[in-house]
Motif scaffolding. Structure first.
Motif, PDB file in Angstrom:
ATOM      1  N   LEU A 189      38.848  38.159  47.272  1.00 18.02           N
ATOM      2  CA  LEU A 189      37.967  37.725  46.108  1.00 18.02           C
ATOM      3  C   LEU A 189      37.618  39.019  45.296  1.00 18.02           C
ATOM      4  O   LEU A 189      37.860  40.167  45.910  1.00 18.02           O
ATOM      5  CB  LEU A 189      36.717  37.159  46.663  1.00 18.02           C
ATOM      6  CG  LEU A 189      36.612  35.956  47.635  1.00 18.02           C
ATOM      7  CD1 LEU A 189      35.535  35.800  48.220  1.00 18.02           C
ATOM      8  CD2 LEU A 189      37.224  34.886  46.539  1.00 18.02           C
ATOM      9  N   ASN A 236      30.729  32.086  38.231  1.00 13.13           N
ATOM     10  CA  ASN A 236      30.762  30.950  38.950  1.00 13.13           C
ATOM     11  C   ASN A 236      30.587  31.032  40.479  1.00 13.13           C
ATOM     12  O   ASN A 236      30.701  30.060  41.495  1.00 13.13           O
ATOM     13  CB  ASN A 236      31.875  29.858  38.498  1.00 13.13           C
ATOM     14  CG  ASN A 236      33.300  30.684  39.094  1.00 13.13           C
ATOM     15  OD1 ASN A 236      33.329  31.643  39.866  1.00 13.13           O
ATOM     16  ND2 ASN A 236      34.316  30.147  38.768  1.00 13.13           N
ATOM     17  N   THR A 237      30.291  32.358  41.033  1.00 12.24           N
ATOM     18  CA  THR A 237      30.249  32.600  42.436  1.00 12.24           C
ATOM     19  C   THR A 237      28.940  33.563  42.741  1.00 12.24           C
ATOM     20  O   THR A 237      29.177  34.570  41.861  1.00 12.24           O
ATOM     21  CB  THR A 237      31.173  32.957  42.990  1.00 12.24           C
ATOM     22  OG1 THR A 237      32.393  31.846  42.824  1.00 12.24           O
ATOM     23  CG2 THR A 237      31.124  33.169  44.563  1.00 12.24           C
ATOM     24  N   ILE A 297      32.736  36.365  40.512  1.00 13.24           N
ATOM     25  CA  ILE A 297      31.788  36.607  41.534  1.00 13.24           C
ATOM     26  C   ILE A 297      30.844  37.423  40.927  1.00 13.24           C
ATOM     27  O   ILE A 297      31.061  38.505  40.292  1.00 13.24           O
ATOM     28  CB  ILE A 297      32.450  37.013  42.878  1.00 13.24           C
ATOM     29  CG1 ILE A 297      33.324  36.076  43.489  1.00 13.24           C
ATOM     30  CG2 ILE A 297      31.167  37.433  43.796  1.00 13.24           C
ATOM     31  CD1 ILE A 297      34.017  36.704  44.466  1.00 13.24           C
ATOM     32  N   ARG A 354      29.502  28.594  43.435  1.00 13.09           N
ATOM     33  CA  ARG A 354      29.491  28.820  44.665  1.00 13.09           C
ATOM     34  C   ARG A 354      28.500  29.785  45.241  1.00 13.09           C
ATOM     35  O   ARG A 354      28.406  30.925  44.424  1.00 13.09           O
ATOM     36  CB  ARG A 354      31.030  29.166  45.031  1.00 13.09           C
ATOM     37  CG  ARG A 354      31.437  29.602  46.708  1.00 13.09           C
ATOM     38  CD  ARG A 354      32.822  30.084  46.431  1.00 13.09           C
ATOM     39  NE  ARG A 354      33.194  30.487  47.806  1.00 13.09           N
ATOM     40  CZ  ARG A 354      34.214  31.069  48.079  1.00 13.09           C
ATOM     41  NH1 ARG A 354      35.269  31.100  47.248  1.00 13.09           N
ATOM     42  NH2 ARG A 354      34.639  31.559  49.442  1.00 13.09           N
ATOM     43  N   TYR A 388      37.425  32.775  41.056  1.00 12.21           N
ATOM     44  CA  TYR A 388      36.134  32.653  41.285  1.00 12.21           C
ATOM     45  C   TYR A 388      35.422  34.119  40.526  1.00 12.21           C
ATOM     46  O   TYR A 388      36.186  35.182  40.779  1.00 12.21           O
ATOM     47  CB  TYR A 388      35.706  32.895  42.699  1.00 12.21           C
ATOM     48  CG  TYR A 388      35.872  31.466  43.328  1.00 12.21           C
ATOM     49  CD1 TYR A 388      35.391  30.159  43.251  1.00 12.21           C
ATOM     50  CD2 TYR A 388      37.052  31.425  44.217  1.00 12.21           C
ATOM     51  CE1 TYR A 388      35.442  29.295  43.817  1.00 12.21           C
ATOM     52  CE2 TYR A 388      37.475  30.025  44.829  1.00 12.21           C
ATOM     53  CZ  TYR A 388      36.764  29.065  44.548  1.00 12.21           C
ATOM     54  OH  TYR A 388      36.873  27.834  45.191  1.00 12.21           O
ATOM     55  N   SER A 426      40.948  27.872  42.371  1.00 10.91           N
ATOM     56  CA  SER A 426      40.160  28.208  41.375  1.00 10.91           C
ATOM     57  C   SER A 426      40.060  29.668  40.967  1.00 10.91           C
ATOM     58  O   SER A 426      39.847  30.254  42.219  1.00 10.91           O
ATOM     59  CB  SER A 426      38.893  27.299  41.055  1.00 10.91           C
ATOM     60  OG  SER A 426      39.026  26.091  40.946  1.00 10.91           O
TER      61      SER A 426
END
Length: 148
Positions: free
Chosen positions: A40, A74-75, A6, A105, A4, A2
């Motif tokens: 990331l 989503n993080t 952040i 996350r 991420y 997926s």
């Protein structure tokens, strides 16, 4: 894998006597370094400079929550749990309920915690214990300030 999205959350209280490692710039560098070395990318940085961790009514944190609600983030990544907050109950709420319910996350770099690897935070008993310790440290600081 997926994607991420952040959000790096950075906080420094004006009441904290901090070392250079806690400074805003160094927290940003640490998050950037971690993400670069783990493939990331940070899409947004949320900064609360001069806000106590004992309250969650902080503009940067509220903006982070808004972006989570909108699906933009989503993080969440922080230097350590104390940056998220110093209120045991509220930090526990975000770690145990809010982030999991929103499929967010959570990464705490210096605590070596990544909810992707530990989907149940209780697998890592040190995380809630550190959270309690940070809450107590904030209480002690408050008592000392009132006595001066």
């Amino acid at each position: 894998m997926s994607k991420y999205n952040i959000g790096a959350y950075i906080r420094l209280s004006r009441d904290e006597s901090y070392s250079d490692s806690d400074s805003i710039d160094n927290q940003i560098k640490l998050a950037d370094y971690y993400c670069e070395n783990n493939g990331l990318e940070i899409v947004e940085k949320y900064i609360d400079n001069g806000y106590s961790g004992t309250t969650f009514d902080r503009p940067g944190f509220q903006n982070l929550l808004r972006d989570i609600e909108c699906g933009l983030i989503n993080t969440v990544i922080v230097k350590d749990l104390s940056r998220l907050g110093r209120n045991y109950i509220q930090v526990g709420y975000y770690l145990h309920y809010y982030f999991p319910d929103k499929n967010v996350r959570f990464i705490s770099i210096n605590d070596d915690f990544d909810s992707l690897k530990h989907d149940n935070i209780m697998e890592r008993l040190d995380v809630p214990l550190k959270n309690m310790m940070y809450d107590h440290m904030a209480y002690e600081t408050s008592v000392k300030e009132k006595n001066h």
